[in-house]
Design a protein around this motif. Structure first.
Motif, PDB file in Angstrom:
ATOM      1  N   GLU A 188     -13.170 -49.818 -87.949  1.00 18.45           N
ATOM      2  CA  GLU A 188     -12.238 -48.929 -88.653  1.00 18.45           C
ATOM      3  C   GLU A 188     -12.730 -47.477 -88.605  1.00 18.45           C
ATOM      4  O   GLU A 188     -11.957 -46.543 -88.375  1.00 18.45           O
ATOM      5  CB  GLU A 188     -12.111 -49.412 -90.103  1.00 18.45           C
ATOM      6  CG  GLU A 188     -10.849 -48.961 -90.787  1.00 18.45           C
ATOM      7  CD  GLU A 188     -10.906 -49.169 -92.297  1.00 18.45           C
ATOM      8  OE1 GLU A 188     -11.842 -49.811 -92.801  1.00 18.45           O
ATOM      9  OE2 GLU A 188      -9.990 -48.659 -92.955  1.00 18.45           O
ATOM     10  N   ALA A 189     -14.063 -47.333 -88.811  1.00 18.45           N
ATOM     11  CA  ALA A 189     -14.631 -45.984 -88.801  1.00 18.45           C
ATOM     12  C   ALA A 189     -14.580 -45.373 -87.401  1.00 18.45           C
ATOM     13  O   ALA A 189     -14.257 -44.180 -87.240  1.00 18.45           O
ATOM     14  CB  ALA A 189     -16.071 -46.038 -89.314  1.00 18.45           C
ATOM     15  N   LEU A 190     -14.868 -46.187 -86.378  1.00 18.30           N
ATOM     16  CA  LEU A 190     -14.767 -45.693 -84.993  1.00 18.30           C
ATOM     17  C   LEU A 190     -13.337 -45.239 -84.700  1.00 18.30           C
ATOM     18  O   LEU A 190     -13.101 -44.211 -84.059  1.00 18.30           O
ATOM     19  CB  LEU A 190     -15.122 -46.809 -84.001  1.00 18.30           C
ATOM     20  CG  LEU A 190     -16.570 -47.011 -83.564  1.00 18.30           C
ATOM     21  CD1 LEU A 190     -16.666 -48.231 -82.651  1.00 18.30           C
ATOM     22  CD2 LEU A 190     -17.117 -45.777 -82.858  1.00 18.30           C
ATOM     23  N   THR A 191     -12.394 -46.040 -85.209  1.00 17.62           N
ATOM     24  CA  THR A 191     -10.978 -45.713 -85.003  1.00 17.62           C
ATOM     25  C   THR A 191     -10.636 -44.381 -85.675  1.00 17.62           C
ATOM     26  O   THR A 191      -9.988 -43.508 -85.063  1.00 17.62           O
ATOM     27  CB  THR A 191     -10.087 -46.843 -85.565  1.00 17.62           C
ATOM     28  OG1 THR A 191     -10.480 -48.071 -84.959  1.00 17.62           O
ATOM     29  CG2 THR A 191      -8.614 -46.580 -85.277  1.00 17.62           C
ATOM     30  N   ASP A 192     -11.069 -44.234 -86.925  1.00 21.51           N
ATOM     31  CA  ASP A 192     -10.802 -42.972 -87.635  1.00 21.51           C
ATOM     32  C   ASP A 192     -11.418 -41.789 -86.886  1.00 21.51           C
ATOM     33  O   ASP A 192     -10.814 -40.724 -86.782  1.00 21.51           O
ATOM     34  CB  ASP A 192     -11.370 -43.031 -89.060  1.00 21.51           C
ATOM     35  CG  ASP A 192     -10.435 -43.753 -90.018  1.00 21.51           C
ATOM     36  OD1 ASP A 192      -9.261 -43.987 -89.649  1.00 21.51           O
ATOM     37  OD2 ASP A 192     -10.873 -44.088 -91.135  1.00 21.51           O
ATOM     38  N   GLY A 193     -12.624 -42.020 -86.359  1.00 20.91           N
ATOM     39  CA  GLY A 193     -13.272 -40.957 -85.582  1.00 20.91           C
ATOM     40  C   GLY A 193     -12.429 -40.579 -84.373  1.00 20.91           C
ATOM     41  O   GLY A 193     -12.264 -39.400 -84.050  1.00 20.91           O
ATOM     42  N   GLY A 194     -11.882 -41.605 -83.709  1.00 21.61           N
ATOM     43  CA  GLY A 194     -11.037 -41.348 -82.536  1.00 21.61           C
ATOM     44  C   GLY A 194      -9.772 -40.594 -82.915  1.00 21.61           C
ATOM     45  O   GLY A 194      -9.351 -39.654 -82.205  1.00 21.61           O
ATOM     46  N   VAL A 195      -9.193 -40.963 -84.049  1.00 21.89           N
ATOM     47  CA  VAL A 195      -7.976 -40.274 -84.519  1.00 21.89           C
ATOM     48  C   VAL A 195      -8.310 -38.819 -84.838  1.00 21.89           C
ATOM     49  O   VAL A 195      -7.565 -37.888 -84.491  1.00 21.89           O
ATOM     50  CB  VAL A 195      -7.380 -41.009 -85.747  1.00 21.89           C
ATOM     51  CG1 VAL A 195      -6.281 -40.180 -86.388  1.00 21.89           C
ATOM     52  CG2 VAL A 195      -6.849 -42.390 -85.333  1.00 21.89           C
ATOM     53  N   LYS A 196      -9.480 -38.618 -85.488  1.00 24.25           N
ATOM     54  CA  LYS A 196      -9.903 -37.248 -85.831  1.00 24.25           C
ATOM     55  C   LYS A 196     -10.069 -36.408 -84.561  1.00 24.25           C
ATOM     56  O   LYS A 196      -9.768 -35.217 -84.527  1.00 24.25           O
ATOM     57  CB  LYS A 196     -11.219 -37.298 -86.610  1.00 24.25           C
ATOM     58  CG  LYS A 196     -11.609 -35.998 -87.286  1.00 24.25           C
ATOM     59  CD  LYS A 196     -12.518 -36.242 -88.475  1.00 24.25           C
ATOM     60  CE  LYS A 196     -12.714 -34.961 -89.286  1.00 24.25           C
ATOM     61  NZ  LYS A 196     -13.812 -34.167 -88.817  1.00 24.25           N
ATOM     62  N   ALA A 197     -10.510 -37.083 -83.491  1.00 19.38           N
ATOM     63  CA  ALA A 197     -10.731 -36.370 -82.227  1.00 19.38           C
ATOM     64  C   ALA A 197      -9.452 -36.266 -81.388  1.00 19.38           C
ATOM     65  O   ALA A 197      -9.482 -35.747 -80.272  1.00 19.38           O
ATOM     66  CB  ALA A 197     -11.835 -37.058 -81.445  1.00 19.38           C
ATOM     67  N   GLY A 198      -8.323 -36.801 -81.910  1.00 17.59           N
ATOM     68  CA  GLY A 198      -7.041 -36.577 -81.240  1.00 17.59           C
ATOM     69  C   GLY A 198      -6.367 -37.785 -80.613  1.00 17.59           C
ATOM     70  O   GLY A 198      -5.256 -37.669 -80.092  1.00 17.59           O
TER      71      GLY A 198
END
Ligand SMILES: NC(=O)C1=CN([C@@H]2O[C@H](COP(=O)(O)OP(=O)(O)OC[C@H]3O[C@@H](n4cnc5c(N)ncnc54)[C@H](OP(=O)(O)O)[C@@H]3O)[C@@H](O)[C@H]2O)C=CC1
Ligand SMILES: O=C(O)[C@@H]1CCC=N1
Length: 271
Positions: A188-198
């Motif tokens: 979930e955190a990796l996913t959020d990081g990816g969303v934050k990065a675009g």
């Protein structure tokens, strides 16, 4: 061997469901050989539909276990003794009880069954549903090598299985029983990081989950130390070491160690 056996699953919650469905999806057991019981009969009926055509739902715990080969206790730890007490007259020594309850020791369970009834204690995890479980088993006083073979064939049909001494079961609970939850947090955190990065959420989630699966497969299939595999990703002066340094600043490793220790401690408290 397992395909001819009959199984009663007591408790139609997350883990009873993961095992019953995982076993039939793997072709290791036939739905018609599985009987489900839950205090909420509707829940058991909904699970039966997922287990497959022919899976039975019992109207009482006594009827569910009478005459079956294997009895899987998939109820919460707090009700295991109560369930076994209600079955003392019913469960016979030619049946095998498999308990997956966290923290509930073999000697405690053996006090609530008739003399000679074999019990195997196991700690599986929810990925048994998709054939990628991780399970540890240990044998009670009356369980023989034949009972071990049956338990190993059942849990191995839905993933990796190891035998441990009972004193290590709480540690297993902390690592692999509860472990999927830690990994989901990571995904979930990796996913959020990816969303934050675009990235879109769907793309980020697919990449994150596949990365976790692929990394786990590398550890299992290459036999390389995880540190070596990590080093292989970290190009000098590159992107990965910047990410690893950020994780170390955040106390990632000690947070995971603390999580395993806390879960194992909690398993001990449940006994
Ligand atoms: N979830 C996991 O990842 C894992 C769980 N376990 C162990 O598996 C067991 C079940 O956990 P989990 O599936 O998460 O829990 P759930 O609460 O999802 O499932 C337990 C089910 O049993 C029902 N139940 C309660 N009392 C009885 C009874 N007397 N007879 C029959 N059914 C009853 C519950 O109903 P109600 O909700 O109304 O109480 C519930 O539907 C626990 O002992 C746990 O330690 C082990 C490994 C992994
Ligand atoms: O959370 C729990 O208590 C259970 C046992 C291991 C995983 N889930």
């Amino acid at each position: 061997m397992l395909r001819e056996k009959t199984l009663a699953v007591i408790g139609s919650g997350m883990m009873g469901g993961a095992l019953a469905c995982g076993l039939t999806q793997a072709g290791a057991m036939l739905p018609e050989n599985i009987t489900l019981f839950d205090t909420d009969q509707e829940k058991a009926s909904q699970l039966a539909a997922k287990v497959g055509a022919g899976a039975r739902v019992s109207d009482s715990v006594t009827n569910a276990v009478a005459g079956v080969d294997l009895i899987l206790l998939a109820v919460k730890p707090a009700v295991v003794s109560q369930v076994l007490n209600s079955l003392t007259q019913t469960i016979q020594p030619n049946q095998l009880v498999l308990s997956i309850a966290a923290g509930i020791r073999l000697d405690t369970m053996e006090m609530h069954v008739a003399a000679g009834v074999p019990i195997v204690r196991a700690m599986p995890n929810t990925p048994c549903l998709v054939g990628e479980g991780a399970t540890a088993v240990c044998l009670g006083t009356n369980a023989t090598q034949d009972h071990l073979k049956i338990a190993l064939s059942l849990f191995s049909a839905v993933g990796l299985t190891v035998e441990v001494t009972e004193r290590l079961m709480d540690a297993v609970t902390g690592v692999s029983g509860s472990g999927p939850a830690y990994v989901y947090l990571m995904i979930e955190a990796l996913t959020d990081g990816g969303v934050k990065a675009g990235l879109t959420r769907a793309t980020a989630r697919a990449l994150a989950a596949q990365t976790v699966m692929g990394s786990a497969k590398m550890v299992l299939e290459t036999g390389e130390h995880p540190m070596q595999l990590k080093d292989n990703v970290t190009t000098p002066g590159g992107t990965t070491i910047a990410g690893v340094a950020a994780l170390e600043r955040g106390g990632f490793r000690i947070a995971v160690i603390d999580a395993v220790e806390a879960a194992a401690k909690r398993a001990g408290e449940l006994s």
